[in-house]
Scaffold this active site. Structure first.
Site, PDB file in Angstrom:
ATOM      1  N   CYS A   1       0.836  -1.212   0.000  1.00  0.00           N
ATOM      2  CA  CYS A   1       0.000   0.000   0.000  1.00  0.00           C
ATOM      3  C   CYS A   1       0.870   1.261   0.000  1.00  0.00           C
ATOM      4  O   CYS A   1       1.559   1.536   0.984  1.00  0.00           O
ATOM      5  CB  CYS A   1      -0.899  -0.052   1.232  1.00  0.00           C
ATOM      6  SG  CYS A   1      -1.665   1.504   1.693  1.00  0.00           S
TER       7      CYS A   1
ATOM      8  N   CYS B   1       0.196   3.851   2.735  1.00  0.00           N
ATOM      9  CA  CYS B   1       0.648   3.338   4.036  1.00  0.00           C
ATOM     10  C   CYS B   1       2.108   3.708   4.279  1.00  0.00           C
ATOM     11  O   CYS B   1       2.490   4.059   5.394  1.00  0.00           O
ATOM     12  CB  CYS B   1       0.485   1.820   4.109  1.00  0.00           C
ATOM     13  SG  CYS B   1      -1.215   1.258   3.959  1.00  0.00           S
TER      14      CYS B   1
END
Length: 100
Positions: A25, A28
């Site tokens: 991600c 993230c």
């Protein structure tokens, strides 16, 4: 050493910020330094727990996490804040300040 249960983790007097993330991600990865700085700024006033959704599918599914990153703040066993996406440091500080 016994593994701490999720309930034990969130039941304390210190607010617990949980970052649900994934290695794949992109947002993230951008969020991680924000959370690290927040922990440095607040020290013992909070606990930071990072949960990899791919390695912990049971708790991820139980809490209905579908977007990454998802931030949750628990205090004394209760969910006090939940948001998907990268949150600003000020938003997180404001939410945590309500609990201290």
């Amino acid at each position: 050493m016994a593994q701490t249960s999720f309930q034990d983790l969130i039941n304390g007097d210190v607010p617990v910020l949980i970052d649900f993330h994934a290695t794949w991600c992109g947002p993230c990865h951008a969020y991680s330094p924000i959370l690290k700085q927040l922990k440095e700024d607040l020290g013992d006033k909070m606990r930071l727990v990072k949960i990899d959704v791919d390695r912990n599918p049971d708790i991820t599914q139980k809490l209905g996490v579908q977007a990454m990153p998802t931030t949750m703040i628990f205090h004394r066993g209760e969910l006090k804040f939940r948001a998907a996406g990268v949150q600003s440091p000020q938003t997180l500080k404001d939410e945590l300040a309500k609990l201290n």
